[in-house]
Write a protein that holds these residues in place. Structure first.
Motif, PDB file in Angstrom:
ATOM      1  N   ASN A 239      22.446  60.359   1.788  1.00 54.07           N
ATOM      2  CA  ASN A 239      23.124  59.092   1.496  1.00 54.07           C
ATOM      3  C   ASN A 239      22.433  57.903   2.151  1.00 54.07           C
ATOM      4  O   ASN A 239      22.868  56.763   1.996  1.00 54.07           O
ATOM      5  N   PHE A 240      21.349  58.194   2.886  1.00 52.80           N
ATOM      6  CA  PHE A 240      20.579  57.140   3.544  1.00 52.80           C
ATOM      7  C   PHE A 240      19.129  57.120   3.063  1.00 52.80           C
ATOM      8  O   PHE A 240      18.336  56.296   3.532  1.00 52.80           O
ATOM      9  N   GLU A 241      18.782  57.981   2.141  1.00 56.09           N
ATOM     10  CA  GLU A 241      17.383  58.138   1.757  1.00 56.09           C
ATOM     11  C   GLU A 241      16.867  56.941   0.969  1.00 56.09           C
ATOM     12  O   GLU A 241      17.626  56.107   0.481  1.00 56.09           O
ATOM     13  N   ASN A 242      15.531  56.873   0.871  1.00 55.49           N
ATOM     14  CA  ASN A 242      14.846  55.792   0.150  1.00 55.49           C
ATOM     15  C   ASN A 242      15.129  54.419   0.751  1.00 55.49           C
ATOM     16  O   ASN A 242      15.318  53.432   0.039  1.00 55.49           O
ATOM     17  N   ASN A 243      15.193  54.398   2.071  1.00 54.56           N
ATOM     18  CA  ASN A 243      15.127  53.171   2.864  1.00 54.56           C
ATOM     19  C   ASN A 243      13.901  53.334   3.756  1.00 54.56           C
ATOM     20  O   ASN A 243      13.981  53.946   4.824  1.00 54.56           O
ATOM     21  N   PRO A 244      12.727  52.844   3.326  1.00 53.46           N
ATOM     22  CA  PRO A 244      11.466  53.171   4.002  1.00 53.46           C
ATOM     23  C   PRO A 244      11.444  52.838   5.488  1.00 53.46           C
ATOM     24  O   PRO A 244      10.705  53.470   6.256  1.00 53.46           O
TER      25      PRO A 244
END
Length: 217
Positions: free
Chosen positions: A194-199
């Motif tokens: 739910n926190f992925e793809n926040n580089p």
């Protein structure tokens, strides 16, 4: 003398009427929602029934009220709306569900949404919302669902959200958030995807300590 008394009476009547009329014709919840309507582009006319001349907004499409005629739901998900959110939304003190997902909403999340003490669900996912997640959302002590994924949000995840014991679902994936993921309170049970793809987002925090990236702005 009689003529002068009549003029005084007439002046007082006019002043009294000007004070009373706004209270009789206005509705703060209707005014707040109409401010939202004015800020939106609505090519499919889903807001056509939002008439500011009505006593309250409970007859408007996509608006639900309780038995006391207070607005409890706004359902405008997937409605092809564009524009921005307005601070007047913070006046909907009985609101429980704010559903504005899958539109083309831009701009920032107003800090005034932190005034919605009865809010259960805040669904703003799949828009183009930018700016930071307001720390004032930590005031939403009834909040269960917070879905802000698939936007353009930046900055850190506010630590104030970890104090919302009722929070069950948090999804901020696919943004540009930075810093670390909280690991206390409700965040102990939120899946990491739910926190992925926040580089620029790291975490979870070690031993529940807040670790701030000096470049997290």
């Amino acid at each position: 003398m009689a003529g002068r008394d009549f003029l005084v009476f007439l002046a007082l009547t006019v002043v009294s009427s000007s004070l009373v009329l706004p209270k009789a014709s206005g509705n703060s919840e209707g005014d707040a929602l109409y401010a939202l309507r004015r800020s939106f582009s609505d090519p499919d006319n889903v807001l056509q029934s939002w008439d500011p001349n009505l006593v309250n907004p409970c007859t408007w499409f996509h608006v639900t009220c309780n038995q006391d005629n207070h607005v409890t739901r706004v359902d405008l998900g997937n409605s092809n709306l564009s524009g921005h959110l307005v601070p007047e939304l913070g006046k909907l003190e009985h609101l429980q569900y704010l559903e504005l997902y899958k539109n083309n909403i831009q701009g920032e999340i107003p800090a005034e949404l932190g005034n919605l003490k009865n809010l259960i669900s805040l669904d703003l996912y799949n828009n183009n919302i930018s700016g930071r997640i307001p720390p004032s959302l930590g005031n939403l002590k009834s909040l269960v669902f917070l879905r802000l994924n698939d936007n353009q949000l930046n900055g850190p995840i506010p630590r104030a959200l970890a104090s919302i014991s009722s929070l069950k679902v948090v999804d901020v994936s696919n943004n540009n958030l930075c810093g670390t993921i909280p690991s206390t309170g409700p965040f102990e049970h939120i899946p990491l995807n739910n926190f992925e793809n926040n580089p620029r987002l790291e975490g979870p925090e070690l031993q529940g300590l807040a670790i701030y990236d000096t470049n997290c702005w």
